[in-house]
Design a protein around this motif. Sequence first.
Motif, short mmCIF file in Angstrom:
data_model
loop_
_atom_site.label_atom_id
_atom_site.label_comp_id
_atom_site.label_asym_id
_atom_site.label_seq_id
_atom_site.Cartn_x
_atom_site.Cartn_y
_atom_site.Cartn_z
N LEU A 44 0.86 -1.20 0.00
CA LEU A 44 0.00 0.00 0.00
C LEU A 44 0.89 1.25 0.00
N ALA A 45 1.91 1.24 0.87
CA ALA A 45 2.81 2.39 0.97
C ALA A 45 3.60 2.58 -0.32
N ALA A 46 4.11 1.48 -0.86
CA ALA A 46 4.92 1.57 -2.10
C ALA A 46 4.06 2.11 -3.24
N ASN A 47 2.80 1.65 -3.33
CA ASN A 47 1.90 2.15 -4.38
C ASN A 47 1.60 3.64 -4.19
N ALA A 48 1.48 4.08 -2.93
CA ALA A 48 1.21 5.50 -2.66
C ALA A 48 2.41 6.37 -3.06
N ALA A 49 3.61 5.85 -2.81
CA ALA A 49 4.82 6.63 -3.11
C ALA A 49 5.12 6.63 -4.61
N LEU A 50 4.74 5.53 -5.26
CA LEU A 50 5.01 5.37 -6.70
C LEU A 50 4.46 6.54 -7.52
N GLU A 51 3.28 7.05 -7.12
CA GLU A 51 2.65 8.09 -7.93
C GLU A 51 3.30 9.48 -7.77
N ILE A 52 4.17 9.63 -6.76
CA ILE A 52 4.74 10.98 -6.57
C ILE A 52 6.24 11.10 -6.84
N LEU A 53 6.97 10.00 -6.77
CA LEU A 53 8.43 10.14 -6.82
C LEU A 53 9.01 10.17 -8.24
N SER A 54 9.83 11.19 -8.51
CA SER A 54 10.54 11.25 -9.79
C SER A 54 11.89 10.56 -9.59
N GLU A 55 12.60 10.32 -10.69
CA GLU A 55 13.92 9.70 -10.60
C GLU A 55 14.86 10.59 -9.78
N GLU A 56 14.70 11.90 -9.94
CA GLU A 56 15.54 12.85 -9.19
C GLU A 56 15.26 12.73 -7.68
N ASP A 57 13.97 12.62 -7.32
CA ASP A 57 13.62 12.45 -5.90
C ASP A 57 14.31 11.22 -5.33
N LYS A 58 14.26 10.13 -6.10
CA LYS A 58 14.83 8.85 -5.62
C LYS A 58 16.33 8.98 -5.36
N GLN A 59 16.98 9.84 -6.12
CA GLN A 59 18.42 10.08 -5.89
C GLN A 59 18.64 10.98 -4.68
N GLN A 60 17.69 11.90 -4.44
CA GLN A 60 17.89 12.89 -3.36
C GLN A 60 17.41 12.42 -1.99
N ILE A 61 16.53 11.43 -1.96
CA ILE A 61 16.02 10.95 -0.66
C ILE A 61 17.17 10.31 0.12
N ASP A 62 17.38 10.79 1.36
CA ASP A 62 18.42 10.15 2.18
C ASP A 62 17.84 9.60 3.48
N PHE A 63 16.51 9.57 3.57
CA PHE A 63 15.87 9.08 4.79
C PHE A 63 14.47 8.59 4.42
N VAL A 64 14.17 7.35 4.77
CA VAL A 64 12.82 6.81 4.55
C VAL A 64 12.27 6.46 5.93
N ILE A 65 11.13 7.05 6.27
CA ILE A 65 10.53 6.80 7.59
C ILE A 65 9.14 6.20 7.35
N PHE A 66 8.96 4.98 7.84
CA PHE A 66 7.71 4.26 7.58
C PHE A 66 6.92 4.19 8.88
N GLY A 67 5.84 4.93 8.96
CA GLY A 67 4.95 4.89 10.13
C GLY A 67 3.90 3.82 9.92
N THR A 68 3.82 2.87 10.84
CA THR A 68 2.78 1.84 10.73
C THR A 68 2.56 1.18 12.08
N GLU A 69 1.36 0.65 12.27
CA GLU A 69 1.08 -0.15 13.46
C GLU A 69 0.60 -1.53 13.02
N SER A 70 0.67 -1.79 11.71
CA SER A 70 0.30 -3.12 11.24
C SER A 70 1.43 -3.68 10.38
N GLY A 71 2.65 -3.40 10.81
CA GLY A 71 3.85 -3.85 10.10
C GLY A 71 3.90 -5.36 9.99
N ILE A 72 4.71 -5.84 9.06
CA ILE A 72 4.69 -7.28 8.76
C ILE A 72 5.84 -8.03 9.42
#
Length: 390
Positions: A54-82
């Motif tokens: 669900l999270a990956a699909n939500a992020a897919l629609e917004i991230l450009s290739e440039e964003d993917k190079q510039q992101i240096d921190f991924v924070i995943f908030g969840t209470e139903s983690g796997i």
Amino acid sequence: MKIGIDKIGFFAPHLYLDMNKLAVERNVEPEKFTIGIGQEKMAVAPITQDPVTLAANAALEILSEEDKQQIDFVIFGTESGIDNSKSAGVYVHNLLGINPYARTVEVKQACYGATAGIQMAKGHIALNPESKVLVLGSDIARYGLKTGGESTQGAGAVAMLISANPKIMALEEHSTFMTNDIMDFWRPVYSDKAFVDGKFSNEQYILFFSKVWEQYKEKSGLGLEDFEAICCHLPYTKMGKKALQTIWDERTEEDKERISENYKISTTYNRNVGNIYTGSLYLSMLSLLELKEDLKPGSRIGLYSYGSGAVGEFFTGILEEDYRKSLQVDQHRKLFSTRQEVTVAEYEEIFEDTLPVDGSAMELDIEKDPAAICVAGIADNKRQYVNKLR
Ligand code: HMG
């Protein structure tokens, strides 16, 4: 330096249940769910969707290739983690092809997780102005079939890119928050369904709101008249209304009408998705931004975050000049209009359809799921994820 939300994406599974039909099956008057609780449709996650996809699909629609190079921190908030050990964010990092030189963590405090992520991101960017942080809020809310909480379930995710000079919303300085150790809602590690003291949780949500709102007014010198809208964490859409009602008589009738009208618009997406836990507040904000077309740049939006257990926070943001250009309005209109309804019997079957937990393997048919990123099965106790676009 302005720091805030540069991009925001949303994803919900393609299946939903009509709350009127659930009410009939449960021998409840439909108005209890549609008016009393304030929910029309509930997103239903098929076995091929989990909080990671669900999270990956939500992020897919917004991230450009440039964003993917510039992101240096991924924070995943969840209470139903796997996984009790590995962060759900690491899977998303790989599924989206984010550059390897990024930190990735999962944060948990019930529905407050994504807010914690945003505040951590804000601090990180203050120290590293060039960086971009991907904050994800993703959950599947499960209370169980025929339980008191059943009508307040849902599934979905919000993805936000936090950066300096954001295109959508700049976060303001003041923020007030509090913690109190209470048992209003919890999910022990051995249970895949939440336990809840429903009435107590409602009371605590309102109590936390009163406390952080009072403290916010004192700290900032601002009041109701300074806000265009206040968005709330929405476990169900009547909840935020109950909290806001406690402050209606603080200012003029005009203030009350404005806030209450905008609150109503801010509940539209949530009313049709259900509780998505940590993404719920941001889904509500998205609903307001996308559906109130004449919301002016420069407007101050209040954000009330509540995560059972419990932590609450009130903070604010100011809309940027061309914020509308950075929204994915058409994409979300399409997401809602192409969903498929399931019957109550189908929903019950999907609810019980879970991946094996005894180490056995299972392959899933991902062709039935239109999402780009899916769970394709499990083998050797490892979930198999697929990004169909790769
Ligand atoms: P319930 O016992 O099913 O419902 O529990 P109720 O009897 O309290 O009725 C609900 C409302 O419907 C009432 O309105 C009734 O009057 C009305 P209210 O008095 O509250 O304004 N009603 C009708 N209205 C119109 N026509 C009718 C009719 N019949 C009744 N015919 C409850 C509801 C929400 C407690 C339950 O679903 C539940 O336990 N849900 C889960 C807990 C929850 O969502 N709590 C919210 C606050 S805690 C929170 O937000 C955190 C959370 O997201 C978790 C996290 O942080 O991770 C949950």
